[in-house]
Design a protein around this motif. Structure first.
Motif, PDB file in Angstrom:
ATOM      1  N   GLY A  66       1.707   9.077   4.021  1.00 41.73           N
ATOM      2  CA  GLY A  66       2.786   8.116   4.199  1.00 41.73           C
ATOM      3  C   GLY A  66       2.567   6.912   3.289  1.00 41.73           C
ATOM      4  O   GLY A  66       1.458   6.389   3.217  1.00 41.73           O
ATOM      5  N   GLU A  67       3.651   6.523   2.591  1.00 45.14           N
ATOM      6  CA  GLU A  67       3.556   5.324   1.729  1.00 45.14           C
ATOM      7  C   GLU A  67       4.372   4.227   2.383  1.00 45.14           C
ATOM      8  O   GLU A  67       5.559   4.391   2.668  1.00 45.14           O
ATOM      9  CB  GLU A  67       4.071   5.632   0.329  1.00 45.14           C
ATOM     10  N   ILE A  68       3.737   3.088   2.610  1.00 42.25           N
ATOM     11  CA  ILE A  68       4.368   1.961   3.306  1.00 42.25           C
ATOM     12  C   ILE A  68       4.396   0.779   2.354  1.00 42.25           C
ATOM     13  O   ILE A  68       3.366   0.428   1.739  1.00 42.25           O
ATOM     14  CB  ILE A  68       3.597   1.599   4.587  1.00 42.25           C
ATOM     15  N   ASN A  69       5.585   0.178   2.231  1.00 44.04           N
ATOM     16  CA  ASN A  69       5.710  -1.034   1.412  1.00 44.04           C
ATOM     17  C   ASN A  69       5.468  -2.223   2.342  1.00 44.04           C
ATOM     18  O   ASN A  69       6.352  -2.668   3.057  1.00 44.04           O
ATOM     19  CB  ASN A  69       7.102  -1.097   0.770  1.00 44.04           C
ATOM     20  N   LEU A  70       4.236  -2.731   2.294  1.00 43.89           N
ATOM     21  CA  LEU A  70       3.804  -3.758   3.234  1.00 43.89           C
ATOM     22  C   LEU A  70       4.149  -5.137   2.698  1.00 43.89           C
ATOM     23  O   LEU A  70       3.752  -5.496   1.576  1.00 43.89           O
ATOM     24  CB  LEU A  70       2.296  -3.627   3.455  1.00 43.89           C
ATOM     25  N   GLU A  71       4.921  -5.900   3.479  1.00 38.35           N
ATOM     26  CA  GLU A  71       5.286  -7.266   3.088  1.00 38.35           C
ATOM     27  C   GLU A  71       4.203  -8.239   3.549  1.00 38.35           C
ATOM     28  O   GLU A  71       3.873  -8.285   4.728  1.00 38.35           O
ATOM     29  CB  GLU A  71       6.624  -7.658   3.699  1.00 38.35           C
ATOM     30  N   VAL A  72       3.689  -9.024   2.567  1.00 37.69           N
ATOM     31  CA  VAL A  72       2.653 -10.011   2.859  1.00 37.69           C
ATOM     32  C   VAL A  72       3.155 -11.364   2.385  1.00 37.69           C
ATOM     33  O   VAL A  72       3.482 -11.539   1.200  1.00 37.69           O
ATOM     34  CB  VAL A  72       1.325  -9.660   2.175  1.00 37.69           C
ATOM     35  N   ASN A  73       3.215 -12.347   3.295  1.00 37.84           N
ATOM     36  CA  ASN A  73       3.757 -13.672   3.006  1.00 37.84           C
ATOM     37  C   ASN A  73       2.616 -14.638   2.728  1.00 37.84           C
ATOM     38  O   ASN A  73       1.707 -14.784   3.542  1.00 37.84           O
ATOM     39  CB  ASN A  73       4.570 -14.156   4.204  1.00 37.84           C
ATOM     40  N   VAL A  74       2.625 -15.235   1.531  1.00 37.66           N
ATOM     41  CA  VAL A  74       1.693 -16.321   1.205  1.00 37.66           C
ATOM     42  C   VAL A  74       2.479 -17.614   1.383  1.00 37.66           C
ATOM     43  O   VAL A  74       3.440 -17.867   0.646  1.00 37.66           O
ATOM     44  CB  VAL A  74       1.132 -16.186  -0.215  1.00 37.66           C
TER      45      VAL A  74
END
Length: 736
Positions: free
Chosen positions: A718-726
């Motif tokens: 599974g490929e997950i586009n992980l959103e990371v907020n700086v």
């Protein structure tokens, strides 16, 4: 040299002529004078004041000399003094030690305690006892004979005490060797120098038999009328002044024995063999310090029986049975009695005798009892139930002193000389439907027997002898009326058998007497006709279970279901159950075999609308058809500006059935931007850390492509586009 004053001097003995000291004169003194214990050996030169020794001193003769010295003027008048001058004689080691006997003798007992002295040797030394010159040490030089690798005796090197060694305590035996000679030496100087003097003496040791022996088994007659305590034995320790005690291993309310300080053992009260017939206890010997001086001795006491118990009938009433017309000498039974006195002795020997017989018909001596066994026998073949149905006997049971009466009742039972006779020789026929349940009574039959009621001679056993090989029918007997009830034992089947021709025999459980045999009067017959019943179809099983993977293709064969109709009619299969299940099910006919794919119920219907049901269960098995995903709801963030070392936790899961422990692997998509900015590190099988690789991040949302693989078969990714907020963070470390 020195002025005149009180002084002490030490001079070794035997040192000969020598100067000791010179006193100086102080004007007006011009000379000296000495008086006191000069003994011709000590004196002073008047003009020079030299104190000298004129010969050898001997410490053993005199250990000190006391002189008075004074100084004189020209006229011989005292100027100073007198002063006390003491000359101490110093001892030298010039005397060998001497034993006080040239030969010693001693006696030791077999099995004496190791290290316990049984004799002493003693030596003296004339030298100064305050010096090593007179410090003596003892040892054993020789040991005659010495049959073992270790000495049998040992000596205390200070006290001269001789005792058995551990080996000697075990092996000394006057039967093997009763005399030993020891060469014992004594050395002065504590035996520490080569220049020490040594003397020796012989020690003759006689070994005598041990006094410490267990007495033979003690026999005490029970219930003694003598005054107690009574002396029953005595033990002797090898140690004089030993203190004796008793102890017992088993738990007793109290031990009826005691021992005094002379080793005399007493029984303290009368004993009862029937309560306890033997006693085992131990006697020990201790010294004044409470230490054991010998091994414990086991004392065995046997309580001897006296005839103090009467015979006791084993039963208040002994009831026996005997058939009429039994032969003379026939065994009837045994009258049992017991005696609590000692078994296999005359005290418990019992003898039996018939005192009376009631009624005394047809004779008063119909029975005989064996004197020493209590076995009852018939004297003649003369019992007849019609004359007397029972007899009461009084049996006298005696031992050598006491006697008891035991009651015996003998029942005369009828012999089996009559056969069962059926009231009918033919019960014609009976017609039954094939679907009657098992256990149904289809006919009652009756035979009679003229023997005594309610005995094995009159009880009737009915049995189908012919016409029923499969035991489809059974016959039960009413024990009071002897009426027989014919019941269905197995399911009836018209298609298998339409009629049964049954032959039934009536017999007794008790054998018939010789000369009497069963005949046709004990036999009856009848027929059973079956009628056909429309029966429902029958499944081969009550329930069917199958397994299939969840991705099974349509029209896949899952299970073969079989059914048949007893009448041979056509069968129709129907699937019933919840709609959400049955919509997936179908069947197809292959001759009379049907294949199904259900979870619920199968119904088979015959041409005449008879139905049968069976349960069909299909267990679905999971396949790995779901890729792993993140098990997280909240957004990930890092506080800007980054300081280094930050990381956040991510967790993976999978919607497939987890038969075993889930294992996931984590990685980042292989592109330049992702590799330069992020890294991922696995914690365990379901968790990992995502970390920035540097601190030069802008305030914005970054998309981090994370790849997760499971361990299924086959594995899925599974490929997950992980959103990371700086982002800028509040004081509570959360994004504004």
């Amino acid at each position: 040299t020195g002025p005149l004053k009180d002084m002490n001097f030490s001079v070794p003995e035997g040192s000969g002529v020598r100067l000791i000291y010179q006193f100086t004169a102080e004007p007006p003194a011009v000379s000296f004078r000495a008086t006191g214990e000069k003994d011709g050996l000590l004196d002073i030169v008047p003009k020079t004041g030299v104190l000298y020794l004129n010969g050898s001193l001997d410490w053993e003769t005199k250990t000190k000399y006391s002189l008075q010295v004074e100084s004189l003027d020209e006229e011989g008048q005292r100027v100073k003094g007198p002063y006390t001058i003491i000359v101490f004689v110093e001892d030298i080691n010039d005397n060998p030690p001497e034993f006080d006997q040239l030969k010693y003798t001693g006696v030791v007992r077999q099995n004496s305690r190791p290290g316990k002295p049984f004799m002493y040797v003693h030596a003296t030394d004339r030298d100064d006892p305050s010096t090593p010159h007179a410090q003596l040490t003892y040892s054993i030089l020789h040991h005659f004979p010495n049959p073992y690798s270790q000495m049998l005796f040992q000596i205390d090197n200070v006290t001269g005490a001789i005792s058995p060694s551990m080996t000697g305590s075990y092996y000394l035996d006057p039967q093997k060797q009763d005399t030993f000679t020891l060469v014992v030496t004594v050395k002065d100087m504590a035996g520490l120098t080569m220049n020490a003097f040594t003397s020796s003496a012989d020690v003759i040791i006689t070994v005598k038999e041990s006094l410490w022996k267990a007495p033979p088994t003690i026999h005490i007659q029970e219930n003694s009328t003598r005054d107690h305590p009574v002396n029953i034995s005595q033990v002797h320790s090898n140690e004089p002044d030993a203190i004796y005690e008793l102890f017992v291993k088993e738990e007793l309310p109290r031990l009826p024995f005691s021992v005094n300080q002379n080793g005399v053992i007493y029984v303290t009260e009368p004993l009862d063999r029937e309560k306890k017939d033997t006693y085992l206890f131990f006697v020990i010997a201790k010294d004044k310090e409470g230490e054991l001086v010998d091994k414990p001795l086991q004392i065995s006491v046997v309580v001897e029986d006296i005839n103090d118990n009467p015979p006791v009938c084993q039963k208040a009433l002994t009831v026996l049975e005997v058939q009429e017309n039994e032969d003379a000498g026939s065994y009837i039974g045994t009258v049992s009695a017991t005696d609590m006195d000692q078994k296999d002795t005359l005290n418990s020997r019992l003898q039996f005798k018939i005192e009376s017989q009631v009624p005394a018909v047809p004779a008063n001596d119909l029975f005989f009892i064996q004197q020493d066994t209590g076995i009852l026998q018939l004297i003649s073949r003369s019992l007849n139930k019609r004359i007397a149905s029972s007899y009461s006997l009084k049996v006298l049971v005696t031992d050598a002193v006491f006697q008891t009466i035991c009651d015996v009742e003998i029942h005369v039972i009828d012999i089996n000389d009559q056969i069962p006779i059926f009231e009918k020789s033919d019960y014609q026929n009976v017609t039954v439907a094939e679907d009657l349940p098992v256990g149904t009574v289809i006919l009652e039959i009756q035979a009679t027997d003229a023997d005594e009621p309610l005995t094995g001679s009159s009880y009737i056993v009915y049995e189908v002898k012919e016409g029923d090989p499969n035991k489809t029918f059974i016959i039960e007997t009413d024990s009071e009326t002897n009426r027989g009830f014919i019941k269905i034992n197995k399911a009836l089947d018209f298609e298998t058998a339409q009629v049964y021709n049954l032959v039934i025999h009536a017999t007794n459980p008790e054998p018939l007497v010789p000369g009497v045999q069963y005949n046709s009067s004990s036999i009856t017959v009848f027929k059973v006709f079956l009628t056909n019943v429309d029966e429902p179809p029958v499944f081969s099983r009550e329930a069917y279970t199958a397994e299939a993977f969840e991705n099974i293709p349509v029209n896949t064969l899952v299970m073969t279901v079989e059914a048949y109709d007893p009448e041979g009619d056509t069968k129709i299969f129907i699937i019933e159950g919840q709609r959400k299940h049955t919509q997936y099910l179908a069947y197809r006919k292959r001759k009379d075999v049907f294949t199904e794919l259900p979870i619920s119920q199968l119904i088979v219907q015959s041409g005449r609308s008879q139905k049968s049901k069976a349960t069909f269960v299909i267990n679905l098995k999971d396949v790995n058809d779901n890729p792993p995903r993140l098990a997280m709801n909240g957004a990930l963030f890092f506080c800007h500006p980054l300081s280094g070392g930050e990381r956040t936790l991510i967790q993976a899961t999978d919607d497939d059935e987890q038969m075993f422990y889930s294992t996931f692997t984590f990685s980042l998509k292989d592109d330049t931007d992702t590799r330069n900015n992020w890294e991922i590190s696995k914690i365990n099988s379901t968790h990992a850390y995502l970390s920035p690789k540097h601190t030069n991040f802008d305030e914005k949302v970054y998309n981090v492509p994370v790849i997760i693989n499971d361990n299924g078969r086959p594995p899925l990714e599974g490929e997950i586009n992980l959103e990371v907020n700086v982002c800028k963070c509040s004081s509570e470390k959360s994004c504004f």
